[in-house]
Write a protein that holds these residues in place. Sequence first.
Motif, PDB file in Angstrom:
ATOM      1  N   ARG A 122      35.243  42.444  36.495  1.00 20.31           N
ATOM      2  CA  ARG A 122      35.677  41.410  35.579  1.00 20.31           C
ATOM      3  C   ARG A 122      36.359  42.039  34.356  1.00 20.31           C
ATOM      4  N   ARG A 123      35.722  43.099  33.896  1.00 20.87           N
ATOM      5  CA  ARG A 123      36.306  43.767  32.743  1.00 20.87           C
ATOM      6  C   ARG A 123      37.655  44.384  33.101  1.00 20.87           C
ATOM      7  N   GLU A 124      37.690  44.938  34.296  1.00 18.57           N
ATOM      8  CA  GLU A 124      38.946  45.521  34.744  1.00 18.57           C
ATOM      9  C   GLU A 124      40.045  44.469  34.748  1.00 18.57           C
TER      10      GLU A 124
ATOM     11  N   LEU B 118      40.261  41.911  32.838  1.00 16.48           N
ATOM     12  CA  LEU B 118      40.679  41.732  31.446  1.00 16.48           C
ATOM     13  C   LEU B 118      41.637  42.834  31.017  1.00 16.48           C
ATOM     14  N   LYS B 119      41.261  44.052  31.391  1.00 13.47           N
ATOM     15  CA  LYS B 119      42.068  45.184  30.952  1.00 13.47           C
ATOM     16  C   LYS B 119      43.430  45.191  31.632  1.00 13.47           C
ATOM     17  N   ARG B 120      43.420  44.756  32.894  1.00 13.50           N
ATOM     18  CA  ARG B 120      44.693  44.740  33.613  1.00 13.50           C
ATOM     19  C   ARG B 120      45.661  43.771  32.944  1.00 13.50           C
TER      20      ARG B 120
END
Lengths: 379, 135, 360
Positions: free
Chosen positions: C9-11, C13-15
């Motif tokens: 999920r964080r990835e 966001l970062k993407r």
Amino acid sequence: MITLNTCRIITLGMAIAAAGTSLVNAAPLGLPAVPIPADNPQSDAKIALGDRLYHEERFSADGKVSCATCHAEEKAFTDHRAVSKGHNGLLGTRNAPTVINAAYMETQFWDGREPDLEGQSKQPPINPVEGGLPDHVAFVNIFRNDASYVKTFKQVFGVDKKEITIDHFAKAIASFERTIIAGDSPFDHYQFGGDKSAMSEAAVRGLAVYVGQGRCVSCHIIEQNQALFTDNRFHNIGVGFKNIQGRVGEIAKDFLKAKNKGVDVDVTVLSDPDASELGRFAVSEDINKIGAFKTPSLRNIELTPPYMHDGSQKTLADMVNFYNNGGRVNPDDPLSPFLSGGIRPLNLSDQQKKDLVAFLKALTSPSIAAKVTSTKIID
Amino acid sequence: MTITSTYKGIFIAALLLPAQSLLADEFTGADLKRWKQQYMEVVDEGSKLFHGGLGNENTVSCDQCHPNASNTHPETYPKFQQQLGKVAVLSEMINWCIKNPLKADPLPLDSARMTALQAYITEERRNVPLAPGKH
Amino acid sequence: MNRKNHFNRREFLKRGSALIAAGWLPLSLVEVAFGKTQAESFTFAYISDSHLTHIKGNNFVRNWDRGLTRAIAEANLLTPRPDFILYGGDIAQLGTPEEIDHGLDLLGALRGDVHYVMGEHDYYLDLGEHWRKRIGPDHYSFDHKGVHFVVLNSILTHDDWIHKKWDSPMHRMKEMARLDNPQGSPFLVGDPQREWLRKDLEKISKDTPLVVVSHSPLQKIYKGWNFWTDDAEQIQAMLKPFDKVTVLYGHVHQIQYNQIDNISFHSVMATAWPWPYPSTFAQEASYMPKLTVEINRADPFFERDGTGWQFINMHTGDVDVHDALPDNRNRVVAFDEKKGHPVDARYQAEANRIPPMKHF
């Protein structure tokens, strides 16, 4: 480009807290109202819960590390170490940024890898060199079995024991951190309060250097009616370049390969000193951002040594020298080819450097200074 | 006595002359031409300064980044300048450029050279509507 | 929530931020293979307009040195390596041996073979003598993986201007170095070189992709600043019989692209400083290609803003230009098969543009 910093990658639902409520202090002199996300409104009970969680040492594998360990009020919400020390004495790679005014930052961490305080607060407990807990499930379970917390979570969020998630922790801590706000410095009284005697003559001269020959103001922004002292952007100012000189391509390539295979950026940049030096590149994968780190605010800087993302500069005078040499400790050190275009030798006189330091010391908020017991760097 | 009568003679003659040569708020085509020429003298001086005439050691000149003074947008001042930390007028930004890319000492804001630079920059942008504060 | 899901999920966001850079993979882990056949696809880097300026002794203008140094360091990070590098001209500001030699010293750090183009700042002091001595001929052609490359010296001009009674060669150089000079003279490829080009192209089959490289644009944009080549139409006519032609040029220090019949035009950025678009000069009309989405006005504090270099992806005869822009977002301008002309990957739609992308 000039307006790049106004273009947000992730748009937060911002809501400015109504003035005059008891939940958020009125903006202090020199600062705007604190931005409050629409999905995490402030409440006294939530802030109190956040305060308690902030000091909760069970956030770590050895039961000794809380948020306050590295962001201690008596140390101006930092730890006075070059790089932070986590559970069982493990060292990270980066200097603990102060929590003071972090609420105004458009991204969190030195490389902006989290968009907000909520996102930031979730990472340290499960980072192997910080809290060291295995994952958020293990983390949440610790508190699901604590009757006192279960009761408080129910009161604040209306959730039952089984419904408590990591996001409730994050929201409470973020709410608490949004109360750690400090302006009202001698500079603020001089610049915005109409009191021309609020700063010493040396500091007044230092302000002229700050906006003039020192070029500091271009990134550490002062505006007509407020001063956040940051542009919320990422710049390579040369810090740490010596450590990866000649190996940048190899380190960047290895990091990207690992990231593509799914390694956690948060873990890698805090445990691998080489990868740490990639800065914003580790997040954005943008070649322009190699070795670029977020512009920190300068408020209360006298109270938060050492400086820079790796804590490599011990005093304000050291830091001023580093900039004066165009992004290096000694004038004959190698220059990073990736250096931000704004960094170049400043040719400041000794007097100008002293004045600049005097100005930086005029950025201290009395409310913070009153709680700080020492600014001695801990080796 | 002679003097008095001469004055009287001039006074009477003046009353008979066309009004525009006498009244302070009226002027001739020749005046307009002269004043325009005075202005253009200063514009030309500004153009020389702008095109390498400032004598700065590193030899970088204004026109290198601003051919025909384009992208100096004098019509947008005063405006907020992040580099200066405040709302600034054009001459303050000119001095920023002189201090930074040109690496020279700033000009006094009321100096003839600063006036000349502003004259040239503004002349090249003539007839563009004012847009103060705009970026 | 377990660690893995959370990470994803964080990835995600970062993407969100990574996506912005996704069209641009300088440290590419992806095979560069857009082409129908592998052999036809390759990449090259393009660095241009460094304007290295000698002050005295070993002292050069720092800002311009830093621009070239940064471009070289970034180009050296490209993985896989580009097949070669093009240097697009104006290595020097006033054409002195000191400046040209200094440029070649810095460019010595580049990993790969470099093909050089003559710029007017390299030429008008000694009419290109030192440049040719150090580098070689100023017009030539070569073939690479099925593509025919032609390099022209497009910054010549009319003889009567060159041989005016100048105070000194440096006087002539300085007159030509001033972009907005009303006493300047328009650029020209000229009869002898056009004849050479005619003969060079005779040997090439019409279905061979052609890349023509020059310093000035082989199209007419604005004469007042020499964004112009006087015999551009004659060159365009010679290129017309070919199926796929790309013209690449420096000189303008800004992003421009255009399509005229079968010819795609792309400018490349300067490493030294950016130039305003001609439309910002309010007193005269110019002919900026309508296709071009202009780059924002640069922030002078960040000396590298609005400067950069290019990574060019060549596939089945078409060109994608990736602009690496320090202190600015990178740009990708790629040939669009359906539209039949180059298109900016992100900023084509008005709504996607960063304010104030009107180039005020």
